[in-house]
Write an enzyme that holds these catalytic residues in place. Sequence first.
Site, PDB file in Angstrom:
ATOM      1  N   GLN A   1     -39.403  -3.874 -26.096  1.00  0.00           N
ATOM      2  CA  GLN A   1     -39.510  -3.032 -27.289  1.00  0.00           C
ATOM      3  C   GLN A   1     -38.243  -2.200 -27.472  1.00  0.00           C
ATOM      4  O   GLN A   1     -37.745  -1.581 -26.536  1.00  0.00           O
ATOM      5  CB  GLN A   1     -40.754  -2.122 -27.169  1.00  0.00           C
TER       6      GLN A   1
ATOM      7  N   ASP B   1     -38.905 -12.510 -30.113  1.00  0.00           N
ATOM      8  CA  ASP B   1     -38.424 -11.645 -31.196  1.00  0.00           C
ATOM      9  C   ASP B   1     -37.336 -12.329 -32.033  1.00  0.00           C
ATOM     10  O   ASP B   1     -36.950 -11.807 -33.080  1.00  0.00           O
ATOM     11  CB  ASP B   1     -37.833 -10.357 -30.612  1.00  0.00           C
TER      12      ASP B   1
ATOM     13  N   LYS C   1     -49.531  -4.441 -30.476  1.00  0.00           N
ATOM     14  CA  LYS C   1     -49.153  -5.819 -30.127  1.00  0.00           C
ATOM     15  C   LYS C   1     -50.082  -6.363 -29.032  1.00  0.00           C
ATOM     16  O   LYS C   1     -50.557  -7.499 -29.111  1.00  0.00           O
ATOM     17  CB  LYS C   1     -47.688  -5.860 -29.661  1.00  0.00           C
TER      18      LYS C   1
HETATM   19  N1  GUN Z   1     -38.558  -2.201 -32.588  1.00  0.00           N
HETATM   20  C1  GUN Z   1     -38.826  -2.154 -33.917  1.00  0.00           C
HETATM   21  N2  GUN Z   1     -39.201  -3.384 -34.357  1.00  0.00           N
HETATM   22  C2  GUN Z   1     -39.177  -4.202 -33.285  1.00  0.00           C
HETATM   23  C3  GUN Z   1     -39.472  -5.583 -33.115  1.00  0.00           C
HETATM   24  O1  GUN Z   1     -39.824  -6.329 -34.040  1.00  0.00           O
HETATM   25  N3  GUN Z   1     -39.325  -6.049 -31.846  1.00  0.00           N
HETATM   26  C4  GUN Z   1     -38.922  -5.272 -30.803  1.00  0.00           C
HETATM   27  N4  GUN Z   1     -38.794  -5.833 -29.590  1.00  0.00           N
HETATM   28  N5  GUN Z   1     -38.633  -3.986 -30.936  1.00  0.00           N
HETATM   29  C5  GUN Z   1     -38.768  -3.462 -32.176  1.00  0.00           C
END
Ligand code: GUN
Length: 280
Positions: free
Chosen positions: A96, A119, A52
């Site tokens: 995350q 998100d 990311k």
């Molecule tokens: N963990 C697995 N997928 C995601 C996501 O799209 N966003 C976040 N913040 N955590 C995750």
Amino acid sequence: MSVLMDGKALAAKMREKIRIQAAQYAETNGAIGLAVVLVGENPASQVYVRNKIKACEEVGIRSYSYHLPADVSETAVLALIDELVASEQVHGILVQLPLPAHLDERKILRRIPPQKDVDGFCAENVGNLAMNRDTIVACTPFGVMKLLEEYGIDPKGKSAVVLGRSNIVGKPMAMLLLNADATVTVCHSKTKNLKEICASADILVVAIGRAKFVTADMVKPGAVVIDVGMDRDENGKLCGDVDFEQVQDKASFITPVPGGVGPMTITMLLYNTVQTAMRG
Ligand code: GUN
């Protein structure tokens, strides 16, 4: 033979547009900023977060990365989020998931205001999605919709089956497909007649986290098969929730793993970050 849905190519195309938008924004307002908070040492999360941050750099979004120890106190996490919420340089905040068990995920996510929730996990954004209102949408299901659109697949009137009911993928995926006028069924671990239901789908989206779970007998001839899985097979090789070898000849369109949904998830995060910045 089915058509491979190339998420990598679509992601590259979309990221080029995002790069231009981010540069235009920066000219008058300064750089767009995304804060990424990782707690603990979960190896998969570390890879995701690294990707990311790298993707942000590539499109000119400034990333602010925070790696907190696994035993960090909830108070400290909340204090960091408060600081990021107050910062004018930070337009989006991503925590995350999963978080270590001693941290209250709900409490932590609630501290992020909807305006910075890149998100699309907060109640307001999820509620807007449920009511088919313009909002910030969870990255993975949003990326799946973009892939369908790119390949000219209109869910309208189609039978869509979503395998998995997580808050991150399954539920928002079902809502997006419903908003696009599909007839949607959500299956999960307690579903009876799972195989039959899957085999009735015109569009089958699989997000259950089990390697090669979907076999050819679970797929209708000519179905569109979207594989959200990121698993390891018996030899430790990266694979999806769908048995690709078996299913690819039966489907009309199918996403590969890797190179299908994965690159789209990160692209939609970048997209959402630009949206939060532009909405101010
Ligand atoms: N963990 C697995 N997928 C995601 C996501 O799209 N966003 C976040 N913040 N955590 C995750």
